[in-house]
Design an enzyme around this catalytic site. Structure first.
Site, PDB file in Angstrom:
ATOM      1  N   GLY A 461    -142.697   6.930  43.836  1.00 27.28           N
ATOM      2  CA  GLY A 461    -141.802   6.942  44.988  1.00 27.28           C
ATOM      3  C   GLY A 461    -142.327   7.831  46.093  1.00 27.28           C
ATOM      4  O   GLY A 461    -141.698   7.988  47.136  1.00 27.28           O
ATOM      5  N   GLU A 700    -143.457  18.919  45.820  1.00 29.98           N
ATOM      6  CA  GLU A 700    -142.583  19.909  45.183  1.00 29.98           C
ATOM      7  C   GLU A 700    -142.210  21.089  46.076  1.00 29.98           C
ATOM      8  O   GLU A 700    -141.137  21.668  45.941  1.00 29.98           O
ATOM      9  CB  GLU A 700    -143.258  20.395  43.895  1.00 29.98           C
TER      10      GLU A 700
HETATM   11 MO1  MOS Z   1    -143.705  17.214  38.884  1.00 31.92          MO
HETATM   12  S1  MOS Z   1    -142.187  18.368  38.117  1.00 31.92           S
HETATM   13  O1  MOS Z   1    -145.096  17.811  38.183  1.00 31.92           O
HETATM   14  O2  MOS Z   1    -143.201  15.657  38.473  1.00 31.92           O
END
Ligand code: MOS
Length: 737
Positions: A461, A700
């Site tokens: 995604g 992230e």
């Molecule tokens: Mo990420 S938490 O390495 O999908």
């Protein structure tokens, strides 16, 4: 020359398939003669299975088998320490023995002709237990606490803290959070002629292949993992969970394709979660705000089956300049399923504690919180003594402050208003490591005028399809609508897991090199083809742009479309592969992305309502390959951060370890009404230490500052310091403003 699509706001190449419902997710694949497996989950939190009575279930309509530890072939453990590509979610394979380690552990699997038959029969499997009282709380005196090897120290933080003129000493708690991807975990396994085909939803087709090969004891080349789309993972699909080996085992045992989906309720127990953490932070500083000591001790829940470390202290040694630092991690083994990575694992909870403590220090010192961070700005990585590969955090702070209007902030609690609402302003630092691994990619140029790029990675995604296509287009000038990206299939050239925000940085170089390499072949063909306009020329004098081969320094129009050269030689396609390794600068530099987040909350004391009113994120994440997909990553992370800060908490029943809010109605995540206007700014300094495109990951980092900025803004508005997430209004009722 046409301009490149790299760095633009490019719409996803797979977007239309998704919004029209034509994208086939794991269990959407139409498989003939499919049988359905439904897990029976343990109803106790700890103990032993004393008996499984399947006599009623087995006679129910359509039931093919009731499988459990007493009647199945073994599923094997994968080799430890995990070799690359053999990492399961839970070390213990399903049905290993009669021991129950946590509520929700799969103790049997009912397979039937239809899903409804299997569900109904599963209710009639009678499991009896010898139950013990489970350990559920980090504070349980019976729980074993284990130190980990993640222990960092420089200077003497204890001594420096003891003698520091100004101190903060606080403990921060974050409850268990459950990923709750929209697409539930599910697997279809097909066993034919000694080979498995697995339709999966996974963040790592290669790892999934490796794990199932080991767990089912078949050669790796006899396992084919297909995962063209993934409806959200956030870490919960990095590693295979029990439904996948069980689907494979059932398919092989019954000689029939089997689908096993994990219902929403069991996604709270059996597919990982961000574990509960408790973090003790001590900061010591001079009167003018120079840090003298940082002591950060973190502990997290783990399961009896895995030693999972939530690396909360990861950023602590390098984030701020400080001579005395200690960072210690420990684990508490509880009867709760195995935790796993959840977006920004470690750093996200760690930064909530560290930056909340920084704000508490700023309040004590009466120094602006942004100014406090500038006074402790780390010019180099003081833990490794290496320079940062590319760090523009100061500019993130300054740009953000300017855009947000930070200079207008009145630091006095409850002093800023808009109508009925008291405004609170908070800010926080963001950080995430810059990672790049090895990858292979294949690029084909075809006589039909299309290019095709393939790699055994997956698009969770984030825009991986689009990024792969963009790099081919960047190198060849072939427009995006003539570039096909193929991924999500373990039979393609080996590619990376989509984890740690590393997939883009990992694949772009491999795709670029494969593109260059196939163009080289094309140029050689062009100079050795009789009717080619370049016959007899030096192949080094040729280039390709706008999809056309031409002489260097001349316009694309002067040359010919690449497919014409292939047709002249009656060659259907040229194809090349490239294999690339890790970041070139990884030995020399400390490599991280940075950012700053500024958040405004509104507190309406009349109706006790807290809401986020606006957010601003400024990111220093290297070059952004696709501003639309990249910007979406940050927006999504901020939404998730609002959930983390204000809503999310998995609540366990202490009697049996059952998550009592194991559904979308009771486990709250941020929805539209919770999400205000958001702004994202990318600074875009290419970081060439990671590769030629200079792109670090961005999946992230957008989450890493949100909770601390909201907690700080909430304090500014209400005067209540919430150290235990989520920030619910009942925690603010003591507010005096
Ligand atoms: Mo990420 S938490 O390495 O999908």
């Amino acid at each position: 020359m046409a301009t490149s699509v790299v760095g633009k706001e490019v719409t996803r190449v797979d977007g239309r398939l998704k919004v029209t419902g034509r994208a086939a997710y794991a269990v959407d694949h139409p498989i003939e003669n499919l049988a359905y497996g439904v897990p029976v989950a343990s109803a106790i939190g700890s103990g032993k299975i004393t008996g499984i009575d399947a006599s009623v279930a087995e006679k129910m309509p359509g039931v093919l088998a009731v499988m459990h530890h007493g009647n199945t072939e073994p599923i094997f453990r994968t080799a430890e320490p995990f070799e690359r590509d053999s990492h399961p979610g839970e070390n213990r394979p399903p049905f290993e023995d009669d021991v129950v380690y946590y509520y929700g552990q799969f103790v049997a699997l009912v397979v039937a002709n239809t899903l409804q038959q299997a569900q109904e029969a599963a209710r009639h499997v009678k499991v009896s237990y010898d139950a013990k009282k489970p350990l559920i709380s980090l504070d349980d005196p019976g729980a074993e606490t284990k130190p980990t090897r993640r222990h960092y120290t420089r200077g003497d933080a204890d001594a420096a803290f003891a003698s520091a003129p100004v101190k903060v000493d606080a403990t921060y708690v974050i409850p268990t959070e459950t990923h709750n991807a929209m697409e539930m975990h599910g697997s279809i396994a097909v066993w034919k002629d000694g080979k498995f085909t697995l339709y999966e939803t996974t963040q790592g087709v290669m790892n999934h292949q490796g794990v199932i090969s080991q767990m089912l004891g078949v050669p790796v080349e006899n396992v084919h993992v297909v995962s063209p789309f993934c409806g959200g993972g956030f870490g919960s699909k990095l590693f295979p969970w029990p439904q996948s080996p069980l689907a494979a085992l059932a398919a092989r045992t019954l000689g029939r394709p089997v689908q096993v989906t994990v219902p929403r309720s069991l996604m709270f127990t059996t597919t990982g979660h961000r574990p509960e953490t408790e973090q003790h932070v001590r900061l010591g500083a001079t009167q003018d705000g120079k840090l003298l000591a940082i002591a950060h001790e973190a502990k997290n829940q783990t399961s009896p089956m895995n030693d999972y470390v939530e690396g909360c202290t990861e950023p602590t040694p390098f984030l701020y300049s400080c001579p005395n630092v200690t960072a210690v991690q420990s684990l508490v083994t509880l009867n709760i399923g195995t935790p796993t990575s959840m977006r920004g694992p470690g750093t996200t909870p760690g930064m909530f504690a560290l930056d909340s403590a920084m704000d508490e220090l700023a309040v004590k010192l009466n120094i602006d919180p942004l100014e406090l961070r500038l006074r402790n700005y780390a010019e180099k990585d003081e833990s490794s003594n290496r320079p940062f590969s590319s760090k523009h955090l100061r500019e993130c702070y300054q740009t953000g402050a300017e855009k947000f209007g930070w200079s207008k902030r009145n630091p006095k609690v409850g002093s800023m208003r808009d109508g009925n609402e008291i405004l609170g302003w908070g800010m926080a630092t963001c950080t995430w490591g810059a990672y790049r691994g090895g990858a292979q990619a294949r690029v084909r140029l075809s006589a039909d005028g299309r290019a095709r790029v393939s790699c055994a990675t997956q698009d969770i995604g984030t825009g991986t399809y689009t990024v792969m296509a963009e790099i081919v287009s960047d190198k060849t000038g072939i427009p995006l609508d003539r570039v096909d990206a193929v991924l999500g299939d373990s039979s393609l050239p080996p590619g990376p897991t989509s984890g740690g925000s590393s997939a883009t940085a990992t694949i772009v170089s491999a795709v670029a090199q494969a593109s260059m390499s196939v163009m080289d072949d094309l140029f050689k063909l062009a100079v050795h083809t009789e009717k080619s306009p370049f016959n007899g020329a030096d192949s080094a004098s040729l280039v390709m742009s706008s999809g056309r081969v031409h002489k260097k320094g001349e316009s694309p129009e002067s040359g010919v479309p690449f497919e014409q050269l292939l047709k002249l030689r009656r060659i259907a396609a040229l194809e090349q592969e490239a294999k690339t390794g890790g970041a070139p600068g990884r030995e020399k530099y400390s490599m991280h992305s940075f950012g700053a987040q500024f958040i405004e909350v509104g507190w309406d004391p009349g109706i006790a309502r807290l809401r986020v009113r606006r957010t601003l994120t400024v990111m220093d994440a290297g070059r952004i390959i696709n501003k639309k997909a990249g910007g979406n990553q940050i927006l999504g992370a901020v939404v998730m951060g609002i959930g983390m800060a204000m809503l999310e908490e998995t609540v366990y029943d202490p009697r049996n370890g059952k998550p009592v809010n194991n559904n979308y109605a009771d486990y709250l995540v941020a929805t539209n009404a919770d999400v205000p206007e958001q702004e994202v700014i990318f600074l875009e300094y290419p970081d060439l230490a990671i590769g030629e495109y200079g792109a670090r990951g961005i999946g992230e980092i957008g989450l890493t500052g949100v909770a601390s900025a909201i907690a700080m803004a909430t304090y500014h508005a209400t005067g209540v310091r919430v150290r235990e997430l989520p920030i619910r209004v009942e925690k603010l009722l003591e507010s005096r403003v």
